[in-house]
Design a protein around this motif. Structure first.
Motif, PDB file in Angstrom:
ATOM      1  N   GLY A 110       0.871  -1.165   0.027  1.00 37.25           N
ATOM      2  CA  GLY A 110      -0.042  -0.198   0.173  1.00 37.25           C
ATOM      3  C   GLY A 110       0.974   1.130   0.203  1.00 37.25           C
ATOM      4  N   ALA A 111       2.134   1.228  -0.670  1.00 37.84           N
ATOM      5  CA  ALA A 111       2.955   2.332  -0.772  1.00 37.84           C
ATOM      6  C   ALA A 111       2.712   3.555  -1.459  1.00 37.84           C
ATOM      7  CB  ALA A 111       4.465   1.744  -0.986  1.00 37.84           C
ATOM      8  N   GLY A 112       1.531   3.171  -2.237  1.00 36.54           N
ATOM      9  CA  GLY A 112       1.024   4.347  -3.061  1.00 36.54           C
ATOM     10  C   GLY A 112       0.465   5.628  -2.444  1.00 36.54           C
TER      11      GLY A 112
ATOM     12  N   VAL B 202      -1.372  -1.561  -5.822  1.00 33.56           N
ATOM     13  CA  VAL B 202      -2.145  -1.707  -7.088  1.00 33.56           C
ATOM     14  C   VAL B 202      -2.181  -0.659  -8.090  1.00 33.56           C
ATOM     15  CG1 VAL B 202      -3.459  -3.571  -5.972  1.00 33.56           C
ATOM     16  CG2 VAL B 202      -4.313  -1.036  -6.166  1.00 33.56           C
ATOM     17  N   ALA B 203      -1.626   0.533  -7.843  1.00 31.97           N
ATOM     18  CA  ALA B 203      -1.696   1.886  -8.736  1.00 31.97           C
ATOM     19  C   ALA B 203      -0.228   2.107  -9.282  1.00 31.97           C
ATOM     20  CB  ALA B 203      -2.530   2.792  -8.091  1.00 31.97           C
ATOM     21  N   ALA B 204      -0.151   1.992 -10.362  1.00 34.79           N
ATOM     22  CA  ALA B 204       1.250   2.194 -10.985  1.00 34.79           C
ATOM     23  C   ALA B 204       1.756   3.566 -11.023  1.00 34.79           C
ATOM     24  CB  ALA B 204       1.442   1.525 -12.463  1.00 34.79           C
TER      25      ALA B 204
ATOM     26  N   ASP C 217       4.921   5.374  -8.965  1.00 40.23           N
ATOM     27  CA  ASP C 217       5.755   6.195  -9.848  1.00 40.23           C
ATOM     28  C   ASP C 217       5.900   7.625  -9.331  1.00 40.23           C
ATOM     29  OD1 ASP C 217       5.970   4.424 -11.686  1.00 40.23           O
ATOM     30  OD2 ASP C 217       4.322   5.650 -13.227  1.00 40.23           O
ATOM     31  N   GLU C 218       4.908   8.077  -8.530  1.00 34.56           N
ATOM     32  CA  GLU C 218       5.030   9.243  -7.821  1.00 34.56           C
ATOM     33  C   GLU C 218       5.974   9.137  -6.506  1.00 34.56           C
ATOM     34  OE1 GLU C 218       0.989  10.466  -6.892  1.00 34.56           O
ATOM     35  OE2 GLU C 218       0.428  10.799  -8.814  1.00 34.56           O
ATOM     36  N   VAL C 219       5.882   8.109  -5.869  1.00 35.04           N
ATOM     37  CA  VAL C 219       6.546   7.764  -4.792  1.00 35.04           C
ATOM     38  C   VAL C 219       8.028   7.722  -5.030  1.00 35.04           C
ATOM     39  CG1 VAL C 219       7.061   6.157  -3.075  1.00 35.04           C
ATOM     40  CG2 VAL C 219       4.582   6.645  -3.398  1.00 35.04           C
TER      41      VAL C 219
ATOM     42  N   THR D  22      10.041  -0.482  -6.932  1.00 36.11           N
ATOM     43  CA  THR D  22       8.369  -0.483  -6.738  1.00 36.11           C
ATOM     44  C   THR D  22       8.062  -1.781  -7.478  1.00 36.11           C
ATOM     45  OG1 THR D  22       8.357   0.992  -8.882  1.00 36.11           O
ATOM     46  CG2 THR D  22       8.278   2.057  -6.724  1.00 36.11           C
ATOM     47  N   VAL D  23       7.021  -2.214  -7.083  1.00 37.23           N
ATOM     48  CA  VAL D  23       6.378  -3.421  -7.684  1.00 37.23           C
ATOM     49  C   VAL D  23       4.737  -3.418  -7.661  1.00 37.23           C
ATOM     50  CG1 VAL D  23       5.849  -5.939  -7.266  1.00 37.23           C
ATOM     51  CG2 VAL D  23       8.267  -4.970  -6.758  1.00 37.23           C
ATOM     52  N   VAL D  24       4.216  -3.250  -8.828  1.00 38.55           N
ATOM     53  CA  VAL D  24       2.946  -3.043  -9.014  1.00 38.55           C
ATOM     54  C   VAL D  24       2.238  -4.607  -8.776  1.00 38.55           C
ATOM     55  CG1 VAL D  24       1.022  -2.582 -10.556  1.00 38.55           C
ATOM     56  CG2 VAL D  24       3.034  -1.099 -10.529  1.00 38.55           C
TER      57      VAL D  24
END
Length: 70
Positions: free
Chosen positions: A18-20, A43-45, A49-51, A62-64
């Protein structure tokens, strides 16, 4: 008293789900800023990308994906 929190996670790799956004994002940022290598999942690419951009100076991968379906 010295502040040792800067390197608290040095040499460690931590997976953050849930790192997004929200608590997951804040946790990933804190761990990265305190010296840890972060594997950030969401779940949100676009959010990941922002993170990644926000934490570009730190060790982050990052892993989607949806870990609840693993």
């Amino acid at each position: 008293m010295t502040d040792t929190s800067i390197d608290r996670f040095a040499g460690k790799t931590i997976i953050v789900t849930g790192a997004g956004s929200g608590i997951g994002r804040a946790t990933a940022a804190r761990i990265a800023r305190e010296g840890g290598r972060v594997i950030a999942t969401d779940v949100a690419a676009e959010r990941l990308d922002e993170v990644r951009a926000e934490l570009a100076d730190f060790s982050i991968e990052t892993v989607v994906g949806d870990v609840s379906q693993a």
